[in-house]
Design a protein around this motif. Sequence first.
Motif, PDB file in Angstrom:
ATOM      1  N   UNK A 101       0.809  -1.220   0.000  1.00 19.49           N
ATOM      2  CA  UNK A 101       0.000   0.000   0.000  1.00 19.49           C
ATOM      3  C   UNK A 101       0.841   1.268   0.000  1.00 19.49           C
ATOM      4  N   UNK A 102       2.043   1.197   0.514  1.00 15.92           N
ATOM      5  CA  UNK A 102       2.877   2.393   0.653  1.00 15.92           C
ATOM      6  C   UNK A 102       3.575   2.795  -0.634  1.00 15.92           C
ATOM      7  N   UNK A 103       3.953   1.826  -1.433  1.00 15.61           N
ATOM      8  CA  UNK A 103       4.756   2.113  -2.610  1.00 15.61           C
ATOM      9  C   UNK A 103       4.115   1.527  -3.858  1.00 15.61           C
ATOM     10  N   UNK A 104       4.338   2.187  -5.004  1.00 17.95           N
ATOM     11  CA  UNK A 104       3.788   1.652  -6.254  1.00 17.95           C
ATOM     12  C   UNK A 104       4.591   0.444  -6.731  1.00 17.95           C
ATOM     13  N   UNK A 105       4.053  -0.207  -7.735  1.00 17.82           N
ATOM     14  CA  UNK A 105       4.754  -1.341  -8.324  1.00 17.82           C
ATOM     15  C   UNK A 105       6.073  -0.850  -8.921  1.00 17.82           C
ATOM     16  N   UNK A 106       7.096  -1.704  -8.920  1.00 21.35           N
ATOM     17  CA  UNK A 106       8.372  -1.277  -9.491  1.00 21.35           C
ATOM     18  C   UNK A 106       8.245  -1.055 -10.997  1.00 21.35           C
ATOM     19  N   UNK A 107       8.937  -0.026 -11.468  1.00 23.20           N
ATOM     20  CA  UNK A 107       8.841   0.321 -12.882  1.00 23.20           C
ATOM     21  C   UNK A 107      10.100  -0.013 -13.660  1.00 23.20           C
ATOM     22  N   UNK A 108      11.222  -0.121 -12.982  1.00 20.52           N
ATOM     23  CA  UNK A 108      12.470  -0.399 -13.688  1.00 20.52           C
ATOM     24  C   UNK A 108      12.999  -1.773 -13.303  1.00 20.52           C
ATOM     25  N   UNK A 109      13.794  -2.376 -14.182  1.00 19.82           N
ATOM     26  CA  UNK A 109      14.384  -3.676 -13.842  1.00 19.82           C
ATOM     27  C   UNK A 109      15.316  -3.598 -12.632  1.00 19.82           C
ATOM     28  N   UNK A 110      15.976  -2.458 -12.453  1.00 16.14           N
ATOM     29  CA  UNK A 110      16.884  -2.322 -11.307  1.00 16.14           C
ATOM     30  C   UNK A 110      16.113  -2.428  -9.995  1.00 16.14           C
ATOM     31  N   UNK A 111      14.945  -1.801  -9.912  1.00 15.05           N
ATOM     32  CA  UNK A 111      14.127  -1.896  -8.702  1.00 15.05           C
ATOM     33  C   UNK A 111      13.747  -3.338  -8.415  1.00 15.05           C
ATOM     34  N   UNK A 112      13.491  -4.076  -9.457  1.00 17.18           N
ATOM     35  CA  UNK A 112      13.112  -5.483  -9.284  1.00 17.18           C
ATOM     36  C   UNK A 112      14.291  -6.320  -8.795  1.00 17.18           C
ATOM     37  N   UNK A 113      15.475  -6.147  -9.396  1.00 12.12           N
ATOM     38  CA  UNK A 113      16.634  -6.923  -8.968  1.00 12.12           C
ATOM     39  C   UNK A 113      17.038  -6.571  -7.545  1.00 12.12           C
ATOM     40  N   UNK A 114      16.959  -5.290  -7.193  1.00 11.82           N
ATOM     41  CA  UNK A 114      17.281  -4.896  -5.826  1.00 11.82           C
ATOM     42  C   UNK A 114      16.254  -5.425  -4.842  1.00 11.82           C
ATOM     43  N   UNK A 115      15.043  -5.662  -5.278  1.00 10.46           N
ATOM     44  CA  UNK A 115      14.015  -6.220  -4.399  1.00 10.46           C
ATOM     45  C   UNK A 115      14.300  -7.642  -3.974  1.00 10.46           C
ATOM     46  N   UNK A 116      15.070  -8.365  -4.784  1.00 12.73           N
ATOM     47  CA  UNK A 116      15.393  -9.749  -4.433  1.00 12.73           C
ATOM     48  C   UNK A 116      16.338  -9.817  -3.240  1.00 12.73           C
ATOM     49  N   UNK A 117      17.142  -8.777  -3.033  1.00 11.67           N
ATOM     50  CA  UNK A 117      18.133  -8.820  -1.957  1.00 11.67           C
ATOM     51  C   UNK A 117      17.470  -8.833  -0.573  1.00 11.67           C
ATOM     52  N   UNK A 118      16.618  -7.863  -0.223  1.00 10.79           N
ATOM     53  CA  UNK A 118      15.985  -7.958   1.099  1.00 10.79           C
ATOM     54  C   UNK A 118      15.026  -9.145   1.206  1.00 10.79           C
ATOM     55  N   UNK A 119      14.473  -9.581   0.080  1.00  8.48           N
ATOM     56  CA  UNK A 119      13.569 -10.736   0.124  1.00  8.48           C
ATOM     57  C   UNK A 119      14.327 -12.008   0.493  1.00  8.48           C
ATOM     58  N   UNK A 120      15.536 -12.172  -0.017  1.00  8.49           N
ATOM     59  CA  UNK A 120      16.339 -13.354   0.334  1.00  8.49           C
ATOM     60  C   UNK A 120      16.681 -13.322   1.818  1.00  8.49           C
TER      61      UNK A 120
END
Length: 188
Positions: A101-120
Amino acid sequence: MWLLQAWQCFFIIIFAFAVIGFIRGWRREIVSLAFTLAAVLIGALGGGALVAEAVFVRLPLAFQDPNNLRPPGPPTSLEVIIVTAVTLVALIGLGYLIGNRSFPKPTTPAERFWGAIPAIVAGIAIYATVSRLTNLFNKSPAFTFAVPNPSSDMIGNYLLLIFIVLIVLLIIGLVASSAKKSGGAKSK
């Protein structure tokens, strides 16, 4: 009985959380990581017993007549187990909900790849906590819940591999973000 060994569960969890982080992006995952680590801390410090006491002892005392207090007994082990599990699930779910709810969906591939780091990192924390809490969950004969416990040697052995994967994800994210910024020559 689990058909998978601890190291297989460990890598399945890492892969699943990396995919979730890739889909959600780094902003959302940072928020959910904060809630996940709070839930892990509560579980590791035995906070489920404190929450169970608050729910089953303190809350009923607050609603009793002050002139005729009858303190209830301490929470049973089954109540502690249920409250611990509900607390973990609720805090982690709340983190995912607030992140979405706080943030929009990621728009760039970099945002997506960086999202994997805290998820792991969140996946490793959740797996380690749930596998350690299986001893608490299996004390009651009402139900059993067993997850293969990763040994500290196993996590230590794969820590270098996890670190390399995180560095590779970071490099891919940096390359993807710099490629997006340098778009070539502009037309006149």
